[in-house]
Design an enzyme around this catalytic site. Structure first.
Site, PDB file in Angstrom:
ATOM      1  N   ASP A 152       0.846  -1.193   0.000  1.00  0.00           N
ATOM      2  CA  ASP A 152       0.000   0.000   0.000  1.00  0.00           C
ATOM      3  C   ASP A 152       0.881   1.243   0.000  1.00  0.00           C
ATOM      4  O   ASP A 152       1.798   1.354   0.813  1.00  0.00           O
ATOM      5  CB  ASP A 152      -0.899  -0.009   1.236  1.00  0.00           C
ATOM      6  CG  ASP A 152      -2.021   1.022   1.121  1.00  0.00           C
ATOM      7  OD1 ASP A 152      -2.413   1.362  -0.013  1.00  0.00           O
ATOM      8  OD2 ASP A 152      -2.497   1.484   2.174  1.00  0.00           O
ATOM      9  N   TYR A 154       1.119   5.717  -0.472  1.00  0.00           N
ATOM     10  CA  TYR A 154       0.690   6.886   0.306  1.00  0.00           C
ATOM     11  C   TYR A 154       0.819   8.078  -0.633  1.00  0.00           C
ATOM     12  O   TYR A 154       1.476   9.057  -0.342  1.00  0.00           O
ATOM     13  CB  TYR A 154       1.676   6.989   1.484  1.00  0.00           C
ATOM     14  CG  TYR A 154       1.354   7.897   2.633  1.00  0.00           C
ATOM     15  CD1 TYR A 154       0.146   7.820   3.313  1.00  0.00           C
ATOM     16  CD2 TYR A 154       2.307   8.824   3.075  1.00  0.00           C
ATOM     17  CE1 TYR A 154      -0.101   8.631   4.409  1.00  0.00           C
ATOM     18  CE2 TYR A 154       2.058   9.637   4.171  1.00  0.00           C
ATOM     19  CZ  TYR A 154       0.843   9.529   4.830  1.00  0.00           C
ATOM     20  OH  TYR A 154       0.600  10.328   5.932  1.00  0.00           O
ATOM     21  N   HIS A 159      -3.560  14.016   1.211  1.00  0.00           N
ATOM     22  CA  HIS A 159      -3.761  13.124   2.356  1.00  0.00           C
ATOM     23  C   HIS A 159      -2.534  13.136   3.275  1.00  0.00           C
ATOM     24  O   HIS A 159      -2.653  13.270   4.492  1.00  0.00           O
ATOM     25  CB  HIS A 159      -4.030  11.701   1.861  1.00  0.00           C
ATOM     26  CG  HIS A 159      -4.117  10.678   2.952  1.00  0.00           C
ATOM     27  ND1 HIS A 159      -5.167  10.616   3.850  1.00  0.00           N
ATOM     28  CD2 HIS A 159      -3.268   9.675   3.316  1.00  0.00           C
ATOM     29  CE1 HIS A 159      -4.973   9.616   4.699  1.00  0.00           C
ATOM     30  NE2 HIS A 159      -3.828   9.033   4.404  1.00  0.00           N
ATOM     31  N   GLU A 225     -10.291   3.733   4.290  1.00  0.00           N
ATOM     32  CA  GLU A 225      -9.485   4.549   3.390  1.00  0.00           C
ATOM     33  C   GLU A 225      -9.904   4.251   1.963  1.00  0.00           C
ATOM     34  O   GLU A 225      -9.855   3.097   1.519  1.00  0.00           O
ATOM     35  CB  GLU A 225      -7.976   4.280   3.573  1.00  0.00           C
ATOM     36  CG  GLU A 225      -7.437   4.842   4.879  1.00  0.00           C
ATOM     37  CD  GLU A 225      -5.925   4.758   5.013  1.00  0.00           C
ATOM     38  OE1 GLU A 225      -5.287   3.979   4.275  1.00  0.00           O
ATOM     39  OE2 GLU A 225      -5.377   5.484   5.880  1.00  0.00           O
ATOM     40  N   GLU A 227      -9.292   3.965  -1.712  1.00  0.00           N
ATOM     41  CA  GLU A 227      -8.085   3.800  -2.525  1.00  0.00           C
ATOM     42  C   GLU A 227      -8.413   3.101  -3.846  1.00  0.00           C
ATOM     43  O   GLU A 227      -9.451   2.470  -3.987  1.00  0.00           O
ATOM     44  CB  GLU A 227      -7.039   2.952  -1.776  1.00  0.00           C
ATOM     45  CG  GLU A 227      -6.699   3.511  -0.396  1.00  0.00           C
ATOM     46  CD  GLU A 227      -5.433   2.927   0.219  1.00  0.00           C
ATOM     47  OE1 GLU A 227      -4.691   2.220  -0.483  1.00  0.00           O
ATOM     48  OE2 GLU A 227      -5.203   3.188   1.416  1.00  0.00           O
ATOM     49  N   ASP A 259      -8.804   0.284   2.474  1.00  0.00           N
ATOM     50  CA  ASP A 259      -7.747  -0.087   3.426  1.00  0.00           C
ATOM     51  C   ASP A 259      -8.237   0.296   4.830  1.00  0.00           C
ATOM     52  O   ASP A 259      -7.878   1.347   5.363  1.00  0.00           O
ATOM     53  CB  ASP A 259      -6.459   0.665   3.047  1.00  0.00           C
ATOM     54  CG  ASP A 259      -5.314   0.382   4.001  1.00  0.00           C
ATOM     55  OD1 ASP A 259      -5.283  -0.713   4.588  1.00  0.00           O
ATOM     56  OD2 ASP A 259      -4.449   1.267   4.161  1.00  0.00           O
ATOM     57  N   ARG A 263      -7.223   3.781  13.725  1.00  0.00           N
ATOM     58  CA  ARG A 263      -6.372   4.961  13.925  1.00  0.00           C
ATOM     59  C   ARG A 263      -5.699   5.007  15.286  1.00  0.00           C
ATOM     60  O   ARG A 263      -4.590   5.524  15.423  1.00  0.00           O
ATOM     61  CB  ARG A 263      -7.205   6.238  13.725  1.00  0.00           C
ATOM     62  CG  ARG A 263      -7.809   6.390  12.353  1.00  0.00           C
ATOM     63  CD  ARG A 263      -6.763   6.439  11.278  1.00  0.00           C
ATOM     64  NE  ARG A 263      -7.369   6.671   9.965  1.00  0.00           N
ATOM     65  CZ  ARG A 263      -6.724   6.486   8.820  1.00  0.00           C
ATOM     66  NH1 ARG A 263      -5.465   6.056   8.814  1.00  0.00           N
ATOM     67  NH2 ARG A 263      -7.325   6.708   7.676  1.00  0.00           N
ATOM     68  N   GLN A 266      -2.883   2.640  15.162  1.00  0.00           N
ATOM     69  CA  GLN A 266      -1.880   3.189  14.237  1.00  0.00           C
ATOM     70  C   GLN A 266      -1.031   4.259  14.910  1.00  0.00           C
ATOM     71  O   GLN A 266       0.188   4.290  14.779  1.00  0.00           O
ATOM     72  CB  GLN A 266      -2.600   3.771  13.016  1.00  0.00           C
ATOM     73  CG  GLN A 266      -1.680   4.246  11.894  1.00  0.00           C
ATOM     74  CD  GLN A 266      -2.458   4.833  10.708  1.00  0.00           C
ATOM     75  OE1 GLN A 266      -3.687   4.791  10.689  1.00  0.00           O
ATOM     76  NE2 GLN A 266      -1.744   5.370   9.741  1.00  0.00           N
ATOM     77  N   TYR A 270       2.929   3.212  14.929  1.00  0.00           N
ATOM     78  CA  TYR A 270       3.483   3.444  13.593  1.00  0.00           C
ATOM     79  C   TYR A 270       4.933   3.906  13.564  1.00  0.00           C
ATOM     80  O   TYR A 270       5.593   3.805  12.527  1.00  0.00           O
ATOM     81  CB  TYR A 270       2.588   4.407  12.797  1.00  0.00           C
ATOM     82  CG  TYR A 270       2.912   5.880  12.919  1.00  0.00           C
ATOM     83  CD1 TYR A 270       3.563   6.567  11.891  1.00  0.00           C
ATOM     84  CD2 TYR A 270       2.566   6.577  14.074  1.00  0.00           C
ATOM     85  CE1 TYR A 270       3.845   7.913  11.993  1.00  0.00           C
ATOM     86  CE2 TYR A 270       2.850   7.918  14.179  1.00  0.00           C
ATOM     87  CZ  TYR A 270       3.488   8.585  13.147  1.00  0.00           C
ATOM     88  OH  TYR A 270       3.777   9.915  13.266  1.00  0.00           O
ATOM     89  N   LYS A 279      -3.597  -2.005  10.247  1.00  0.00           N
ATOM     90  CA  LYS A 279      -4.046  -2.157   8.867  1.00  0.00           C
ATOM     91  C   LYS A 279      -4.235  -3.617   8.464  1.00  0.00           C
ATOM     92  O   LYS A 279      -4.977  -3.900   7.528  1.00  0.00           O
ATOM     93  CB  LYS A 279      -2.988  -1.569   7.921  1.00  0.00           C
ATOM     94  CG  LYS A 279      -2.603  -0.127   8.211  1.00  0.00           C
ATOM     95  CD  LYS A 279      -3.548   0.823   7.548  1.00  0.00           C
ATOM     96  CE  LYS A 279      -3.010   2.245   7.547  1.00  0.00           C
ATOM     97  NZ  LYS A 279      -3.891   3.132   6.784  1.00  0.00           N
ATOM     98  N   THR A 283      -8.503  -5.837   4.409  1.00  0.00           N
ATOM     99  CA  THR A 283      -8.510  -4.892   3.283  1.00  0.00           C
ATOM    100  C   THR A 283      -9.547  -5.418   2.298  1.00  0.00           C
ATOM    101  O   THR A 283      -9.511  -6.596   1.947  1.00  0.00           O
ATOM    102  CB  THR A 283      -7.128  -4.854   2.590  1.00  0.00           C
ATOM    103  OG1 THR A 283      -6.134  -4.573   3.580  1.00  0.00           O
ATOM    104  CG2 THR A 283      -7.083  -3.792   1.503  1.00  0.00           C
ATOM    105  N   THR A 386      -4.642   6.476   0.404  1.00  0.00           N
ATOM    106  CA  THR A 386      -5.906   7.208   0.451  1.00  0.00           C
ATOM    107  C   THR A 386      -5.956   8.276  -0.628  1.00  0.00           C
ATOM    108  O   THR A 386      -5.033   9.077  -0.768  1.00  0.00           O
ATOM    109  CB  THR A 386      -6.065   7.882   1.829  1.00  0.00           C
ATOM    110  OG1 THR A 386      -5.903   6.880   2.823  1.00  0.00           O
ATOM    111  CG2 THR A 386      -7.422   8.543   1.973  1.00  0.00           C
ATOM    112  N   GLU A 400      -9.590  12.496   8.067  1.00  0.00           N
ATOM    113  CA  GLU A 400      -9.487  13.821   7.454  1.00  0.00           C
ATOM    114  C   GLU A 400     -10.814  14.572   7.425  1.00  0.00           C
ATOM    115  O   GLU A 400     -10.848  15.781   7.567  1.00  0.00           O
ATOM    116  CB  GLU A 400      -8.995  13.689   6.005  1.00  0.00           C
ATOM    117  CG  GLU A 400      -7.529  13.394   5.854  1.00  0.00           C
ATOM    118  CD  GLU A 400      -7.200  13.268   4.373  1.00  0.00           C
ATOM    119  OE1 GLU A 400      -6.920  14.285   3.742  1.00  0.00           O
ATOM    120  OE2 GLU A 400      -7.252  12.147   3.844  1.00  0.00           O
TER     121      GLU A 400
HETATM  122 MN    MN Z   1      -3.849   3.007   3.037  1.00  0.00          MN
END
Ligand code: MN
Length: 469
Positions: A152, A154, A159, A225, A227, A259, A263, A266, A270, A279, A283, A386, A400
Site C-alpha cells: 500500500d 501513500y 492526504h 481509506e 483507494e 484499506d 487509527r 496506528q 506506527y 491495517k 482490506t 488514500t 481527514e
Molecule cells: Mn492506506
C-alpha cells in the site's frame, strides 16, 4: 482527440467505439458500470456453487459470462496462432492467465469477447453463450485475483499533508515525500472480497497520559481509506527491475480498495517502522479488474507539481508518464448505518474525489517498488494510498473529514479549511469514526465526452462488533 493523453501501451481503438451495443440488454443501459466497452474480469461462483468453485468471468451489464465454460464451447479466438486459450482458463494456471492477459493475448481476447457479446453475433453462438451467462446478483464473488503480495502506497500529497499535520504539526510532510513514492508492505492473507463483514479489531492503544500504561481493547477510532489498486499481470525476476517506460505493460488493470484502518492502534504503533496491526486485519477489494485497455480513453497527465517542488529522479521520469500517467476516475464514498438500513434509507454520500489528484502515478509506484530488484508476481496488489483532493468534500477517510473528531485527549490542531464537525446521517445519528453496523460503500467510474461511461462496481463492507477481550 489527438490532444487527449493516451498511454503508448494502451491506445484507444475500435473496442472503445461508443456506438457498440450488446445483446445483453442491461449492458446498454446508459447508467451501467458494465457496458460492452468495459468487460472487466472477475472470479466468481455461479448460483448453486457458492463456496465450491472459482470461475473466471467477464461482467457484462447485470450478468457475468463464465469464460471458463465459454472457452470450451466457443473458440475465444478462432484464428489465434498463440497459446491454446482454452488451456489457460483452468484454475491451476491463474498466474499464466494473468500474465497472458496483460499482453497481446489479453487484447485479442477483449476483442473476441466483445464480438461474442455484440449485436452482430449469429443466433446459434448467442444461444450457446446464453447458457454460460449468470445473473450477477446470484453469483458469489472472490477477490478478482489470488493475491500473493499486497503493498500500500501513500501517494496523495493532500492526504499525506493532512495526516502529517495532525500527527506532526510542526513537520507535516517529511523530507522524502516528494522524492519517493512512500509505501509499506501490507498483508495479502487478509485481503477480502467486497461484501465480507469486517470485524472491529482489538489492539494496543497509547497511554492516556505521557508515561502511563497503554491499554488493550476494541479499536475506538475505526476508519476506512478510499483507494484504488492495480493488479500485476506480468512480474519481474528477482534482481531485475521494471523500467518506467515498461511499467504499464506489467499492469493488468485496476480495482477499488478499502484499506480499513484502526487509527488509535496506528497512532501508537506506527513509529519507527510504519503501519502494522492497524491495517493488517482486513482490506476489501471490489470484485472486478477493469483492464488497462478499457481505461485507455480515461487517461490524464500526471499531477502537476508546484514550481518549487523537486522533479522526480530520472528512474521515475518518462515523457509518457508525465503526459498520460494519470487516470480520470471519479471516486465516491457512501455510508449507511444499521438504523438507516433497517429504515430502508439510501446510503449517504460522504465524499467525492478523483484519482487524477494523486502526486505519484501507478507507473512510478511499480518502478520504484522493483527498483531494488524486488520481484513482482502475477496477482500482486499495489494500492495507491488514500485518495484525497484539495477540498474537504474530496477527503478519502474519516480521519481527514472530521479532523480526527475529538477522540484523542488532546486533539490535533485545526489547520485552515478543517473542522471537527461530525457527519450527520439522515437518521440524526452522528459519526466521527465508524460505529458497529456501519456499511462503507466505495464506487468509482470514468466519464468522458465521446465515450461510454464505465465503472468499477462497488467495494463494500459492514463493521461488526469486536471480539470480547
Ligand atoms: Mn492506506
Amino acid at each position: 482527440m489527438a490532444d487527449h493523453p493516451t498511454s503508448p501501451h494502451y491506445p484507444i481503438d475500435e473496442t472503445h467505439d461508443p456506438s457498440l451495443e450488446s445483446w445483453v440488454e442491461s449492458a446498454n443501459d446508459p447508467g451501467t458500470d458494465f457496458p460492452i466497452q468495459n468487460l472487466p474480469l472477475c472470479r466468481f461462483a455461479p448460483p448453486g456453487e457458492w463456496g465450491l468453485s472459482d470461475h473466471l468471468g467477464v461482467r457484462i451489464g447485470d450478468h457475468v459470462l463464465d469464460l471458463s465454460d465459454v472457452a470450451y464451447t466457443v473458440a475465444i479466438h478462432s484464428d489465434s496462432g498463440g497459446p491454446a486459450e482454452a488451456e489457460i482458463y483452468e484454475g491451476e494456471n491463474e498466474s499464466q492467465l494473468l500474465e497472458e492477459w496483460s499482453g497481446p493475448l489479453g487484447r485479442r481476447i477483449r476483442k473476441r469477447v466483445q464480438e461474442l457479446l455484440g449485436t452482430s453475433i449469429d443466433a446459434e453462438t448467442r444461444k450457446k453463450l446464453e447458457s454460460h451467462l449468470h445473473d450477477a446478483s446470484e453469483c458469489e464473488f472472490a477477490p478478482p485475483a489470488t493475491i500473493h503480495d499486497y503493498t500500500d502506497f501513500y501517494a496523495s500529497l493532500y492526504h499525506a499533508t493532512s495526516v502529517g499535520s495532525m500527527f506532526r504539526p510542526d513537520n507535516p510532510l517529511l523530507p522524502n515525500y516528494k522524492h519517493i513514492p512512500i509505501g509499506y508492505h501490507g498483508r495479502a492473507s487478509s485481503v477480502v472480497a467486497s461484501g465480507t463483514d469486517i470485524r472491529r479489531p482489538v489492539g494496543q492503544q497509547a497511554p492516556a497520559e505521557d508515561g502511563g500504561a497503554p491499554s488493550f481493547g476494541p479499536c475506538k477510532l475505526f476508519d476506512y481509506e478510499l483507494e484504488m489498486g492495480f493488479v500485476v499481470g506480468r512480474g519481474n525476476e528477482l534482481g531485475e527491475t521494471i523500467d518506467i517506460a515498461d511499467a504499464e505493460k506489467h499492469m493488468l488493470g485496476l480495482c477499488l480498495v478499502n484499506d480499513w484502518s484502526a487509527r488509535d492502534l496506528q497512532k501508537w504503533e506506527y513509529q519507527p517502522l510504519g503501519p502494522f496491526l492497524a491495517k493488517s486485519f482486513a482490506t476489501t477489494v471490489s470484485p472486478y479488474i477493469v483492464t488497462m485497455e478499457a481505461l485507455a480513453p480515461f487517461r490524464t497527465a500526471a499531477f502537476t507539481r508546484d514550481a518549487g517542488d523537486p522533479s522526480p529522479l530520472p528512474y521515475l521520469t518518462s515523457e509518457a508518464n508525465s503526459s498520460a500517467g494519470g487516470f480520470d476516475i471519479t471516486l465516491e464514498v457512501y455510508l449507511a448505518s444499521e438504523q438507516m438500513r433497517t429504515k430502508g434509507m439510501d446510503p449517504l454520500k460522504i465524499s467525492s474525489g478523483n484519482f487524477r489528484d494523486m502526486y505519484w502515478t501507478l507507473a512510478q509506484m511499480l518502478t520504484h517498488h522493483s527498483s531494488n530488484g524486488c520481484n513482482m508476481q502475477p496477482g500482486d496488489l499495489l494500492a495507491s494510498g488514500t485518495v484525497s483532493g484539495k477540498d474537504k468534500s474530496s477527503r478519502g477517510c474519516l480521519l481527514e473529514l472530521t479532523w480526527n473528531g475529538d477522540a484523542f485527549a488532546s486533539p490535533p490542531k485545526l489547520v485552515p479549511g478543517t473542522d471537527r464537525t461530525p457527519i450527520t446521517l439522515p437518521t440524526g445519528e452522528e459519526r466521527k469514526f465508524l460505529a458497529d453496523g456501519d456499511e462503507v460503500i466505495i464506487k468509482g467510474f470514468c466519464e468522458r465526452e465521446g465515450f461510454r461511461r464505465i465503472g468499477f462496481g462497488e467495494c463494500r463492507g459492514i463493521v461488526t462488533p469486536a471480539r470480547t477481550v
